[in-house]
Design an enzyme around this catalytic site. Structure first.
Site, mmCIF file in Angstrom:
data_model
loop_
_atom_site.group_PDB
_atom_site.id
_atom_site.type_symbol
_atom_site.label_atom_id
_atom_site.label_comp_id
_atom_site.label_asym_id
_atom_site.label_seq_id
_atom_site.Cartn_x
_atom_site.Cartn_y
_atom_site.Cartn_z
ATOM 1 N N SER A 8 -3.763 0.716 -1.932
ATOM 2 C CA SER A 8 -4.109 0.347 -0.440
ATOM 3 C C SER A 8 -3.347 1.450 0.446
ATOM 4 O O SER A 8 -3.801 1.603 1.634
ATOM 5 C CB SER A 8 -3.284 -0.970 -0.122
ATOM 6 O OG SER A 8 -1.848 -1.049 -0.208
ATOM 7 N N CYS A 101 -9.889 -12.820 -0.007
ATOM 8 C CA CYS A 101 -10.332 -11.451 -0.406
ATOM 9 C C CYS A 101 -9.921 -11.050 -1.946
ATOM 10 O O CYS A 101 -10.776 -10.480 -2.776
ATOM 11 C CB CYS A 101 -9.415 -10.515 0.553
ATOM 12 S SG CYS A 101 -9.547 -8.836 0.082
ATOM 13 N N CYS A 194 -5.142 -8.302 8.096
ATOM 14 C CA CYS A 194 -5.223 -7.047 8.179
ATOM 15 C C CYS A 194 -6.274 -6.567 9.099
ATOM 16 O O CYS A 194 -6.426 -5.548 9.898
ATOM 17 C CB CYS A 194 -5.479 -6.367 6.763
ATOM 18 S SG CYS A 194 -7.282 -6.797 6.278
#
Ligand SMILES: Cc1ncc(COP(=O)(O)O)c(C=O)c1O
Lengths: 359, 392
Positions: A8, A101, A194
């Site tokens: 990430s 997710c 996010c």
């Protein structure tokens, strides 16, 4: 093994990839581009998938000497996570987008593509333990534990996952990053959601769902005690920001007890009315028990991320899971996961999970 | 290891590297009046003459820059500004739809920030801009056009443009014509004077010279407003202390590449044909993009139906084969190539494409390594599928 490390741009996934390299795996780094319009820089702990994050991930991969690519998952992410998030709120439920997710993107779309391309597993920087016994356990760092958002994964998904960080605390991970010369050692943790970069969930939902004014009703009197601009903006257990105009008879604080999209009503009431002893959940997934498990089970359950746990007796029948809690829980919201753990000295074991439907 | 990405950058020639190191050891600013400065100036001016001689330009027409991107920006923006300053009606930039981003984005910038209009020339399905296309544009807008820019050779699909014919059309209307010849020099004959172009971009690192040095060949009568202001070292069109070592190495590389061009084109063209035949033999449904007749000798560019270019790239990379999707990235995400889209390819064909480019160090073994690795990679990439947008 040939493994794909999801990177990430944060410290956890960088150290996870480093450990995979050290363990002798053939590691390829992949950064998932999830945002349709990436911002150039991140602001503090908010947002993700900025160009800066992608560069941080690339730099970490270069330091580790592994190939690095960006995979564009923005459309999938929007359909399966962001739109789902909005639809769940619109339906009066409280979704957990990180969990979604994991379920739909990281350990589904990404894992599928990885397997097709010849990889054996996906490595992530989640704080959870997945041992040789195939059981998912809490991280040793309990405040950072992410087993809750991984409990939706099924057997096949876990069999192709590697979580190298579960035996370490966050502080140890940061120290190791610094020792390994990874520039992200001091990068702040991400918080919040996010894809809502400014942290304003209510504003985000309003922009997607429009305003839908309605009543806030007191559960005991049925009286209208306030107005709202959209029932979707409320979460069961919420106390702050209700803007009630009629004071409670007993002068005590009131909480959101339920959201009824059909009538666009938010119902509030005293803390005691929030307490539930029975929680129903659907779509059970078992990884610490046979996948088709049915019957009764004494265990502990967790009803939201970083929430308390409750000893419970769980009954599973016909694809539904009913938990009878030994002590009442508060603020149980439909849409969250009910995660079933078996307490053990060396870390609670995830037995399975379901999605809370009602109480 | 097989390096099949020479269009991205090609190894430095050892002559150029040696010239670089030798010059870099010397002190001297080419603008200084003392002996050391004179010495540096001597090296720079010799290089200017060598580059001019190799590319059909007078020494005074060679403007040194930091490379292709700067030369393209200087040519497009600088000519536009100068021309419009003289004639306010000339507000239009004409460019091919297959330009490199250094040209395309400069044009877009003029549109966004300078109130310019853009006339994009359509390519045919091989990437070619026909003279008739430019003629039609000029018939409609000639008295409003400030500059025309069409690249000599395309960096993705390798298509060569009829530069002399296009330049003549622009010249007939008194409009300056720029061509980005970054990919052409050393690959095909390039003669600035004979081309009729007013300005021509060349860069060091695609011809065996260093990265970060290049030139704009600029006709002496072509007015250009500078991008960079300062000491005015280069004809007052470009400022900045001249990079003597880089320029010397650049000149060596250009001279060598031009001298060897014919032999190079025959040898590398042969390898490229072997590559194309080999790819089509092992992946019969691969589509060769671009032009058969008008093509750079080192370029092969395919679409592999059912594959995503980035998946294939990952798999070939893991087998030690370096290639490229050819198109630019946005935030690291490969974008469907604007070149293929301009050639009429659909999104899937654009996303399934991969570029292999050969150069002066390429060997038959490089080609064979690709042919050996490709079938399994294509099969895998097909299995991974084209990840379709679920939103459609
Ligand atoms: C056609 C073309 N123009 C311009 C450039 C940019 O040149 P430079 O890398 O020297 O800035 C390139 C290089 O990628 C190119 O292929």
């Amino acid at each position: 093994m040939r493994v794909l490390a999801a990177m990430s741009g944060g410290v956890d996934s960088a150290v996870a990839a480093a450990r995979a390299v050290e363990a002798g795996h053939d590691v390829t780094g992949v950064h998932l581009a999830l945002s349709r319009n990436p911002q150039t820089f991140r602001t503090g702990a908010r947002g993700c998938c900025t160009i800066e994050d992608s560069r941080d991930a690339q730099r970490a991969a270069d330091v580790l000497g592994i190939p690095y690519y960006v995979w564009d998952m923005a459309e999938r992410f929007h359909a399966d996570v962001v739109d789902d998030f909005v639809a769940e709120y619109a339906a009066g439920r409280t979704p957990n987008p990180c969990l979604r997710c994991n379920e739909k993107i990281k350990f589904a779309a990404v894992l599928d593509r990885a397997i097709a391309l010849g990889f054996d597993a996906v490595v992530t920087g989640h704080h959870a333990r997945l041992g040789a016994d195939g059981l998912l356990r809490r991280s040793v760092d309990l405040p950072k534990d992410q087993s809750y958002v991984l409990a939706v994964l099924n057997r096949a998904q876990l069999d192709h996952s590697v979580f190298p960080l579960g035996d370490s605390t966050k502080a140890e991970v940061r120290a190791e990053a610094a020792r390994r010369g990874l520039g992200v050692a001091e990068k702040p943790d991400s918080h919040d959601i996010c894809f809502i970069a400014d942290g304003d969930t209510r504003g985000f939902l309003e922009s997607r769902l429009g305003s839908a004014p309605g009543d806030i009703v007191d559960s005991s009197t049925g009286e209208v005690v306030g107005a709202h601009g959209g029932a979707y903006a409320y979460t069961v257990g919420q106390r702050k920001g209700l803007g009630l105009t009629v004071p409670a008879a007993d002068g005590r604080p009131r909480y959101v007890l339920s959201i009824t999209p059909k009538t666009n009503t938010v119902t509030v009431g005293p803390a005691a009315a929030l307490e539930v002893s029975t929680v129903h959940a659907g779509k059970p997934v078992w990884t610490g028990l046979p996948a088709d498990f049915a019957g009764e089970l004494d265990c502990v359950v967790q009803l939201r991320a970083h929430g308390e746990t409750y000893p419970a007796r769980v009954t599973v029948a016909d694809g539904e899971l009913v938990a009878s809690l030994s002590t009442p829980a508060r603020g149980v919201a439909a849409g969250q996961a009910l995660v079933v753990y078996r307490p053990e000295a060396d870390g609670d074991v995830v037995l399975g999970s379901g999605t809370i439907t009602h109480t | 290891m097989a390096y099949l990405d020479h269009a991205a950058t090609t190894p430095m020639l050892s002559e150029a590297l040696e010239a670089y190191v030798a010059t870099a050891r010397e002190v001297g600013n080419a603008s200084s009046l003392h002996a050391a400065g004179r010495h540096a100036r001597q090296r720079v001016e010799e290089s200017r003459e060598r580059i001019g001689a190799a590319l059909g330009a007078r020494p005074s027409e060679v403007i040194f820059t930091s490379g292709g991107t700067e030369s393209d920006n200087l040519a497009v923006k600088g000519t536009f500004w100068a021309r419009r300053a003289k004639d306010g009606a000339r507000n239009r930039v004409v460019a091919s739809g297959v330009e490199h981003h250094a040209v395309m984005d400069a044009v877009d910038w003029l549109v966004a920030h300078e109130g310019a209009t853009a006339g994009w020339l359509d390519a045919d399905e091989t990437g070619l801009i026909t003279p008739a296309t430019l003629a039609a544009e000029l018939d409609a807008h000639a008295d409003r056009v400030a500059v025309v820019t069409v690249m000599w050779a395309n960096n993705e699909v390798g298509t060569l443009q009829p530069v002399a014919e296009l330049a003549a059309l622009a010249a007939a209307h008194g409009i300056p014509f720029h061509t980005d010849a970054v990919q052409a020099v050393g690959q095909v004959p390039v003669d600035f004077a004979a081309s009729g172009a007013s300005a021509l971009t060349v860069t060091g690192h695609k011809v065996g010279g260093p990265v970060g040095v290049g030139a704009l060949l600029l006709g002496r009568d072509v007015a250009v407003t500078p991008l960079l202001h300062g000491g005015g070292q280069e004809r007052d069109v470009r400022s900045g202390t001249l990079d003597a070592a880089g320029i010397v190495a650049f000149a060596v590389a250009v001279e060598t590449a031009v001298k060897n061009q014919q032999e190079y084109a025959a040898r590398v063209g042969g390898l490229r044909d072997r590559l194309v035949d080999g790819v089509l033999a092992v992946v019969p449904d691969a589509i060769l993009n671009g032009s058969a007749a008008h093509r750079l000798p080192g370029n092969a560019h395919f679409s592999f139906p059912g594959c995503q270019g980035d998946a294939l790239l990952l798999l070939l990379d893991a087998q030690g084969i370096d290639c490229s999707t050819g198109s630019a990235c946005s935030a690291g995400v490969a974008q469907p190539s604007h070149v293929l889209v301009a050639m009429g390819a659909d999104d899937d064909r654009a996303r399934s494409s991969l570029r292999f480019t050969l150069g002066h160090t390429s060997t038959a073994a490089d080609v064979d390594a690709l042919i050996t690795a490709l079938p399994a990679a294509v099969e895998r990439a097909r299995r991974a599928g084209v990840i379709k947008s679920v939103l459609g």
